[in-house]
Write a protein that holds these residues in place. Structure first.
Motif, PDB file in Angstrom:
ATOM      1  N   ARG A  20       0.825  -1.209   0.000  1.00 52.58           N
ATOM      2  CA  ARG A  20       0.000   0.000   0.000  1.00 52.58           C
ATOM      3  C   ARG A  20       0.859   1.258   0.000  1.00 52.58           C
ATOM      4  O   ARG A  20       1.842   1.360   0.744  1.00 52.58           O
ATOM      5  CB  ARG A  20      -0.926   0.017   1.222  1.00 52.58           C
ATOM      6  CG  ARG A  20      -1.925  -1.116   1.259  1.00 52.58           C
ATOM      7  CD  ARG A  20      -2.911  -0.935   2.388  1.00 52.58           C
ATOM      8  NE  ARG A  20      -3.754   0.258   2.171  1.00 52.58           N
ATOM      9  CZ  ARG A  20      -4.623   0.722   3.066  1.00 52.58           C
ATOM     10  NH1 ARG A  20      -4.748   0.109   4.237  1.00 52.58           N
ATOM     11  NH2 ARG A  20      -5.344   1.789   2.806  1.00 52.58           N
ATOM     12  N   LYS A  21       0.493   2.204  -0.865  1.00 51.72           N
ATOM     13  CA  LYS A  21       1.202   3.483  -0.960  1.00 51.72           C
ATOM     14  C   LYS A  21       0.275   4.624  -0.532  1.00 51.72           C
ATOM     15  O   LYS A  21      -0.927   4.606  -0.791  1.00 51.72           O
ATOM     16  CB  LYS A  21       1.672   3.726  -2.394  1.00 51.72           C
ATOM     17  CG  LYS A  21       2.698   2.733  -2.889  1.00 51.72           C
ATOM     18  CD  LYS A  21       4.046   2.927  -2.206  1.00 51.72           C
ATOM     19  CE  LYS A  21       4.736   4.206  -2.677  1.00 51.72           C
ATOM     20  NZ  LYS A  21       6.098   4.326  -2.121  1.00 51.72           N
ATOM     21  N   ILE A  22       0.854   5.616   0.070  1.00 54.12           N
ATOM     22  CA  ILE A  22       0.098   6.803   0.464  1.00 54.12           C
ATOM     23  C   ILE A  22      -0.176   7.639  -0.785  1.00 54.12           C
ATOM     24  O   ILE A  22       0.746   7.904  -1.568  1.00 54.12           O
ATOM     25  CB  ILE A  22       0.891   7.647   1.479  1.00 54.12           C
ATOM     26  CG1 ILE A  22       1.247   6.802   2.709  1.00 54.12           C
ATOM     27  CG2 ILE A  22       0.098   8.883   1.894  1.00 54.12           C
ATOM     28  CD1 ILE A  22       2.198   7.503   3.664  1.00 54.12           C
ATOM     29  N   PRO A  23      -1.403   8.089  -0.997  1.00 53.19           N
ATOM     30  CA  PRO A  23      -1.692   8.953  -2.149  1.00 53.19           C
ATOM     31  C   PRO A  23      -0.818  10.210  -2.120  1.00 53.19           C
ATOM     32  O   PRO A  23      -0.563  10.769  -1.049  1.00 53.19           O
ATOM     33  CB  PRO A  23      -3.172   9.303  -1.976  1.00 53.19           C
ATOM     34  CG  PRO A  23      -3.728   8.194  -1.146  1.00 53.19           C
ATOM     35  CD  PRO A  23      -2.628   7.790  -0.210  1.00 53.19           C
ATOM     36  N   GLN A  24      -0.392  10.650  -3.285  1.00 51.45           N
ATOM     37  CA  GLN A  24       0.514  11.787  -3.357  1.00 51.45           C
ATOM     38  C   GLN A  24      -0.102  13.045  -2.750  1.00 51.45           C
ATOM     39  O   GLN A  24       0.604  13.838  -2.108  1.00 51.45           O
ATOM     40  CB  GLN A  24       0.916  12.062  -4.809  1.00 51.45           C
ATOM     41  CG  GLN A  24       2.031  13.095  -4.942  1.00 51.45           C
ATOM     42  CD  GLN A  24       3.298  12.679  -4.214  1.00 51.45           C
ATOM     43  OE1 GLN A  24       3.759  11.551  -4.355  1.00 51.45           O
ATOM     44  NE2 GLN A  24       3.871  13.600  -3.442  1.00 51.45           N
ATOM     45  N   ALA A  25      -1.397  13.230  -2.934  1.00 48.13           N
ATOM     46  CA  ALA A  25      -2.051  14.412  -2.369  1.00 48.13           C
ATOM     47  C   ALA A  25      -1.955  14.415  -0.846  1.00 48.13           C
ATOM     48  O   ALA A  25      -1.786  15.482  -0.215  1.00 48.13           O
ATOM     49  CB  ALA A  25      -3.519  14.471  -2.805  1.00 48.13           C
ATOM     50  N   THR A  26      -2.051  13.240  -0.239  1.00 42.54           N
ATOM     51  CA  THR A  26      -1.927  13.132   1.215  1.00 42.54           C
ATOM     52  C   THR A  26      -0.500  13.420   1.654  1.00 42.54           C
ATOM     53  O   THR A  26      -0.267  14.117   2.647  1.00 42.54           O
ATOM     54  CB  THR A  26      -2.342  11.727   1.686  1.00 42.54           C
ATOM     55  OG1 THR A  26      -3.686  11.473   1.275  1.00 42.54           O
ATOM     56  CG2 THR A  26      -2.245  11.602   3.196  1.00 42.54           C
TER      57      THR A  26
END
Length: 216
Positions: A20-26
């Protein structure tokens, strides 16, 4: 969600879901919050190195050879942030901060600008010459930034792990930090916990209020 609930909900993650990757906007929002962390006299004596690629995280993980239990927390996390403190407080940095404050409209008069410059230098010299703890003072500001990031991560629904178990000498050399006037202080892994994270299911424990508060 209120900050008390966030503080009670967040915990130190022990295992991450590597898929799982953190969304770039977050990520962008969290880094902007980090950039606005408080520091004594707005000294901002820090630099942050952000790794989200396998290669970048592997470079940071080199510093955990003697702390092998921390290696997976770096490699499996979505992002890792290196919190670094300045090794000195040069005039160039003080001037850059002052010029940015002026550009951001912090001063209504030249007298106010001069006063801010004098006050900040006074605190720097207090720690540099009188208390002789300038490095420690700057590192304390970095930990203010860490606290900001931890609460911010919780607000964004992220799991996080502050890590002091690493070799700063190894990491400084790997990232070329000392040549740039910085040294690594603490790491922060960010992402989403694994189902194998034993700490997620444990009750949070803190001393009771009467043990930690004195009211005058």
């Amino acid at each position: 969600m209120d900050t008390v609930t966030l503080a009670k909900r967040r915990y130190t993650t022990k295992a991450y879901d590597a898929s799982r990757k953190i969304p770039q906007a977050t990520v962008d929002a969290l880094l902007e919050q980090l950039r606005h962390s408080p520091s004594s006299v707005n000294s901002q004596p820090w630099h942050f190195v952000v790794a989200d690629s396998a290669e970048g995280k592997a470079r940071i993980a080199k510093s955990t050879e003697a702390f092998a239990y921390n290696t997976p927390k770096i490699l499996d996390a979505s992002h890792v942030i290196v919190f670094a403190a300045r090794t000195e407080m040069p005039e160039s940095h003080l001037q850059a901060v002052l010029e940015q404050e002026a550009a951001d409209g912090r001063f209504r008069t030249e007298q106010a600008r001069a006063g801010q410059a004098q006050t900040r230098l006074g605190y720097v010299d207090l720690h540099r010459f009188d208390q002789k703890d300038l490095q420690h003072w700057m590192e304390k500001q970095v930990y203010l930034a860490l606290g900001t990031a931890l609460l911010g991560a919780a607000a964004h629904g992220l799991d996080a792990t502050p890590i002091e178990g690493f070799d700063s000498k190894v990491l400084d050399a790997e990232l070329g930090l000392r040549e740039r006037g910085f040294t690594s202080v603490v790491l922060l892994s960010l992402g989403y916990r694994s189902e194998e994270d034993f700490n997620a299911g444990l009750n949070k424990s803190r001393l009771p209020a009467p043990a930690v508060f004195t009211f005058l």
